[in-house]
Design an enzyme around this catalytic site. Structure first.
Site, mmCIF file in Angstrom:
data_model
loop_
_atom_site.group_PDB
_atom_site.id
_atom_site.type_symbol
_atom_site.label_atom_id
_atom_site.label_comp_id
_atom_site.label_asym_id
_atom_site.label_seq_id
_atom_site.Cartn_x
_atom_site.Cartn_y
_atom_site.Cartn_z
ATOM 1 N N LYS A 54 0.790 -1.060 -0.022
ATOM 2 C CA LYS A 54 0.052 0.018 -0.214
ATOM 3 C C LYS A 54 0.922 1.331 -0.123
ATOM 4 O O LYS A 54 0.696 2.426 -0.880
ATOM 5 C CB LYS A 54 -0.914 -0.075 1.339
ATOM 6 N N GLN A 98 -4.706 -1.063 9.398
ATOM 7 C CA GLN A 98 -4.593 -2.583 8.875
ATOM 8 C C GLN A 98 -5.075 -3.608 9.551
ATOM 9 O O GLN A 98 -4.778 -3.705 11.058
ATOM 10 C CB GLN A 98 -3.274 -2.833 8.618
ATOM 11 N N ASP A 121 -11.017 2.995 3.908
ATOM 12 C CA ASP A 121 -11.601 1.763 3.877
ATOM 13 C C ASP A 121 -13.153 1.287 4.005
ATOM 14 O O ASP A 121 -13.595 0.267 3.521
ATOM 15 C CB ASP A 121 -11.043 0.908 5.220
#
Ligand code: NAD
Length: 298
Positions: A54, A98, A121
């Site tokens: 990422k 994460q 997200d």
């Protein structure tokens, strides 16, 4: 084999190029690059690989990457304090925590602490509600990628029957919302669903996110259907091999004899997830800049 392979790598590369162009234009107007903060707690090896990827792709898209690597024993309170700082940081447009988090941290509390406008997200309940109501927000990256792959072969989903296997907050539920918002007729299935093969045979579009290798078989598929395989499963290693193969939730060889279009694993949905994360970061930055410009003008 009759199905055409949907090349997720190619679609993702073109989305990343589009995002990079948008990021460069926005950076000229804002006087700074859009910024994504990535928070990793602990040292889970798979999470380390995802985060490294990422960070690399964020930079390649011309955006600023802020990495926060915290030790496994970080308290929930300290993590929430970091999120509060990132929420208030004007250089941070997107925040990604994460998952999974260590067991002593409640992931729901952490996700709800992220400012919805920076929730790239798309997992904050406010963004889930916006998606359900068809309002602009930030949507989860993996189902967003699935929709782009579907639309790359079927631009208009109106009136089509779509079936989703799996109802997770991360993939299945938002995928179903997106298909419904695109005017498809949806069936959402899960572990307690009775008669999954027969339901599946009615579907023009099948999205499978179950985490169950080879679950969907060739005789479940309506001829010509579009099949999107979200699953990422590692099989046990063959004798003598260090690692097992990665496979999806769809019995690829059988299903590709019947389907019209199919995504491979790897190289299908996987590459779309990070590309959509970058797209969400750009969207978040554009909205924040537009809001700040309006506030200045008022
Ligand atoms: P999850 O475990 O949270 O949810 C799985 C869902 O599938 C549940 O709703 C469960 O009821 C349903 N299910 C499981 N087995 C089933 C069966 N035999 N029949 C019918 N329904 C069944 O998983 P998730 O987070 O949604 O992830 C699903 C899969 O997608 C996993 O393999 C995961 O690794 C993969 N994934 C891939 C990406 C990507 O970027 N490609 C992103 C997220 C998840």
């Amino acid at each position: 084999m009759s199905a055409t392979i949907i090349d997720g790598k190619a679609v993702a590369a073109s989305l990343r190029a589009e995002v990079a162009q948008g990021a460069a234009e926005l950076a000229r107007r804002m006087g700074r690059r859009p910024g994504l903060a990535v928070v990793l707690v602990g040292s889970d090896p798979a999470s380390q690989v995802y985060v490294a990827s990422k960070v690399k792709m964020t930079r390649e898209a011309g955006m600023e990457s802020f990495e926060h690597r915290l030790p496994e024993e970080t308290s929930e309170q300290d993590l929430l304090a970091l999120i509060a700082r990132l929420n208030a940081d004007p250089l941070v447009d997107g925040i990604l925590v994460q998952l999974p988090l260590p067991k002593h941290v409640n992931p729901g509390r952490v996700i709800e602490a992220i400012a919805p406008g920076k929730d790239v997200d798309g997992l904050h309940p406010e963004n889930a509600g916006r998606l359900a109501n068809g309002l602009p927000g930030l949507a989860p990256c993996t189902p967003m990628g699935c929709m782009m792959l579907i639309r790359s072969v079927v631009p208009d989903l109106r009136g089509l029957n779509a079936l989703v296997v799996g109802r997770s907050v991360l993939v299945g539920k938002p995928a179903a919302q997106m298909l419904l918002n695109a005017d498809a007729t949806i069936i959402v299935t899960h572990l307690d669903t009775v008669g999954l093969p027969a339901l599946c045979r009615q579907a023009d579009i099948v999205v499978v996110a179950a985490g169950c290798p080879g679950l969907v078989r060739g005789d479940w598929i309506k001829p010509g259907a579009v099949v999107i395989d979200v699953g990422i499963n590692r099989l046990p290693p063959e004798p003598g091999a260090p690692k097992g193969r990665i496979v999806g939730d769809v019995a690829f060889d059988e299903v590709s004899e019947v389907a019209g279009h199919i995504t491979p694993v790897p190289g299908g949905v996987g590459p779309m997830t990070i590309a959509c994360l970058l797209k969400n970061t750009l969207t978040a930055a554009e909205r924040r800049f537009a809001e700040a410009s309006q506030a200045r003008a008022a």
